[in-house]
Each structure stands twice: as C-alpha cells, then as structure tokens.
Write a protein that holds these residues in place. Structure first.
Motif, PDB file in Angstrom:
ATOM      1  N   ALA A 294       0.829  -1.208   0.000  1.00 48.38           N
ATOM      2  CA  ALA A 294       0.000   0.000   0.000  1.00 48.38           C
ATOM      3  C   ALA A 294       0.859   1.252   0.000  1.00 48.38           C
ATOM      4  O   ALA A 294       1.917   1.304   0.623  1.00 48.38           O
ATOM      5  N   PHE A 295       0.369   2.282  -0.717  1.00 45.74           N
ATOM      6  CA  PHE A 295       1.091   3.536  -0.867  1.00 45.74           C
ATOM      7  C   PHE A 295       0.115   4.706  -0.711  1.00 45.74           C
ATOM      8  O   PHE A 295      -1.086   4.563  -0.940  1.00 45.74           O
ATOM      9  N   THR A 296       0.667   5.869  -0.377  1.00 43.77           N
ATOM     10  CA  THR A 296      -0.104   7.108  -0.337  1.00 43.77           C
ATOM     11  C   THR A 296       0.655   8.164  -1.124  1.00 43.77           C
ATOM     12  O   THR A 296       1.849   8.358  -0.904  1.00 43.77           O
ATOM     13  N   LEU A 297      -0.050   8.806  -2.073  1.00 42.40           N
ATOM     14  CA  LEU A 297       0.552   9.849  -2.895  1.00 42.40           C
ATOM     15  C   LEU A 297      -0.338  11.081  -2.899  1.00 42.40           C
ATOM     16  O   LEU A 297      -1.565  10.974  -2.835  1.00 42.40           O
ATOM     17  N   THR A 298       0.288  12.247  -3.003  1.00 44.92           N
ATOM     18  CA  THR A 298      -0.449  13.493  -3.163  1.00 44.92           C
ATOM     19  C   THR A 298      -0.344  13.947  -4.605  1.00 44.92           C
ATOM     20  O   THR A 298       0.760  14.065  -5.150  1.00 44.92           O
ATOM     21  N   ALA A 299      -1.494  14.155  -5.241  1.00 42.04           N
ATOM     22  CA  ALA A 299      -1.533  14.595  -6.635  1.00 42.04           C
ATOM     23  C   ALA A 299      -1.602  16.108  -6.688  1.00 42.04           C
ATOM     24  O   ALA A 299      -2.376  16.744  -5.967  1.00 42.04           O
ATOM     25  N   GLY A 300      -0.801  16.701  -7.553  1.00 46.18           N
ATOM     26  CA  GLY A 300      -0.862  18.133  -7.772  1.00 46.18           C
ATOM     27  C   GLY A 300      -1.745  18.447  -8.962  1.00 46.18           C
ATOM     28  O   GLY A 300      -2.561  17.642  -9.377  1.00 46.18           O
ATOM     29  N   GLY A 301      -1.573  19.651  -9.515  1.00 46.09           N
ATOM     30  CA  GLY A 301      -2.350  20.034 -10.693  1.00 46.09           C
ATOM     31  C   GLY A 301      -3.561  20.837 -10.322  1.00 46.09           C
ATOM     32  O   GLY A 301      -3.743  21.273  -9.183  1.00 46.09           O
TER      33      GLY A 301
END
Length: 320
Positions: A294-301
């Motif tokens: 499992a991973f956690t990422l923050t998306a920009g844009g």
C-alpha cells in the motif's frame, strides 16, 4: 404479466426462502428514479427555455463521475443483503447486482479472469481486500467471506454486465464493535510486506496521464519471476482521499505476450480527476501467494483538493 415481471416475482420468492429478500430490485427502490445523470440538470439549468446559445466551445464539458461513488448507475444497482455485520474473520458478505428491470443480473463478461471483482476497505483506508465472490446463477446472488474490523467500510463491485459497459458500484457497510481509527499517514513510496519491498516511481497530477512504475524485490534482490495473477503481473487499485472515489489503473502488457517481463518492474497508467491525496494498493503474486503493498501519494495540478486525506494504518498485508 410480462416476462420481466414474472422473473422478478420468481426471484423474490426464491430470495425470500433464503432470507435475502432485500436483494430484489423493488426492495432498494426504483432504479430508474436513481440513475438520472446528476450533471444533466446543471446543464439544462443554463438553458431554461430549451434554446442553446453560443458556440459549442462555450459549453462547459461534463465531468466524468469517478467509479464507486454511486450505488445506482446506468440502471444497475448494488444491493447488499445486510448493511450491518459483526466484526471478525470470514464474515459472509452477500449481495446482488440488480439490472434495469429490477431483477438480479446473472450474465457478466469475464474481465481479468473473473466475472466480478470485489474490493473491501475501511473508510480510514485500512484492511484492504481484493476478493472474488461466487455467483449463484439460479438466484443472481453473490457471496464471499471477508475479514472485518469495527468501523465503516466501503464495498466496491467492479464488473461488466453482458451487453453493457464496465461499472464500479459502491456501498457502505457498518461493522459493529469499538472503532479505533488509524493514524493519518504521510506520503510513502516504499512498502514492505513479509520479506518483500516494493518501491513506486512516478507522480500523479490532475488533468494529465501518469505512468507509475512499481519495482518488487525480496531480501534486497529484484524479482524476475513474478507469477501471473488475474491475467497480469500486478493489479493496482487507487482510491481518492475524502470520498474513496475508485479509479481504474491499467497495467502494461500481458504475461506470455513475448515482451512483458515478470518483474522486477510492473508499469501502470492512470489519470486522476482532481488534486488531493490518493491511496494505492498493489496486488502481486510470488511463490504462490498474493500479497498487497500500500502507498499514499499526493496529486498536484488543477482541481480542488479533497477534504481530508484519510488515515492509513499498516502499509501492507497478505492478500488472498
């Protein structure tokens, strides 16, 4: 009485015998009233007289609704037999996919080796499970055992009804017991499960496609003998923080196609609808065992950040 009505009556009778009458379409309300496109009224409100003004370029684009946010869509409904279960291992979850006529659907296309994929995850993003229910073709009732801890869970069903389009429907499940929420989890690009380490390379950004590369190693050595699981060397599920929108993530290549290697890298392509936090779960198989990293990422844009990233407990678990 027409044929659909006869079928509904028959299924109701059968379901009642087994104590699962709630699965019949009539019990969950008229599907037709629930499947109105929520974007249609907003568009029509700008043209109350029915006359379209301006060029096509001036008409706002209709935003696609991510999967899993709706229990009803395009005439199909996810109907859980029970929306409250006790906590514990191997709790039986029973449901039906009701079609436009109100009766449970029994014909599905096979996608990734299965007719239906079920994802269960607690709303703090812990306890992720990717399992495959068994269908009773006589009643249209699906059943599967899941492990549940106290709290509110989200159940996703990913399927394609024969002759229809692919759908992901979601519903909440309340699990009794003392709820202990997981601590909020910061972004992470490395997950450890058993003796395996998985690293993630790539970034998410709303409004653009992303390539994510996940590299699997064991005891410090890159793996080159991953085993096919559901027609691929890995499966990735992405859930948006805040509302648990379910995103389809597609792997590159197919085992046995002559070009796709069995590790150490598994490549996926996806796009996200907004900036914010996303929780990703990779299923991979090695030595006959399916494991989940499992991973956690923050998306920009562009786009509004979703309220709350949610919490994430243990970064890995053994799969089924």
């Amino acid at each position: 009485m027409n044929t659909p009505a006869k079928l509904t009556g028959f299924v109701t009778a059968v379901a009642a015998v087994f104590g699962i009458a709630l699965l019949v379409g009539a019990a969950v309300g008229p599907v037709e009233e629930q499947t109105e496109d929520p974007t249609a009224s907003a568009h029509d409100a700008g043209h109350g007289n029915g006359t379209v003004t301006g060029s096509a370029a001036e008409t706002p684009a209709v935003e696609e609704i991510p999967g899993g946010l709706m229990t009803y869509r395009n005439g199909y409904a996810l109907a859980l037999a029970e929306t409250d279960l006790e906590s514990g291992e191997d709790r039986n979850l029973t449901f039906a996919i009701n079609g436009p006529g109100g009766a449970p659907v029994t014909d599905f296309d096979v996608t990734h080796d299965k007719e239906l994929h079920l994802i269960a995850v607690r709303r703090d993003f812990t306890g992720f499970q990717h399992v495959h229910p068994v269908l009773d073709e006589n009643t249209g009732i699906w059943s599967v055992d899941v492990d549940l801890t106290p709290g509110t869970w989200r159940v996703f069903t990913d399927f394609t009804p024969t002759g229809g389009e692919s759908l992901t429907l979601g519903a909440d499940l309340a699990v009794a017991g003392e709820f202990v929420p997981a601590a909020p989890q910061a972004d992470n690009r490395t997950a450890t499960v058993d003796d395996y380490e998985v690293t993630l390379d790539g970034d998410l950004s709303s409004g653009s496609d992303a390539m994510l590369t996940l590299t699997v190693s064991k005891d410090g050595r890159p793996l080159t003998d991953l085993q096919p699981y559901l027609g691929a060397y890995g499966h990735l599920v992405a859930l948006r923080g805040g509302d648990l929108a379910y995103l389809h993530v597609h792997p590159d290549g197919t085992p046995g196609d002559g070009t796709t290697r069995p590790g150490p890298e598994v490549v996926f392509h996806t796009s996200v609808p907004s900036a914010g936090t996303y929780h990703l779960y990779l299923d991979f198989q090695h030595d006959g065992v399916v494991r989940t990293a499992a991973f956690t990422l923050t998306a920009g844009g562009t786009g509004e950040v979703q309220p709350g990233s949610g919490a994430h407990g243990d970064h890995s678990r053994s799969g089924r």
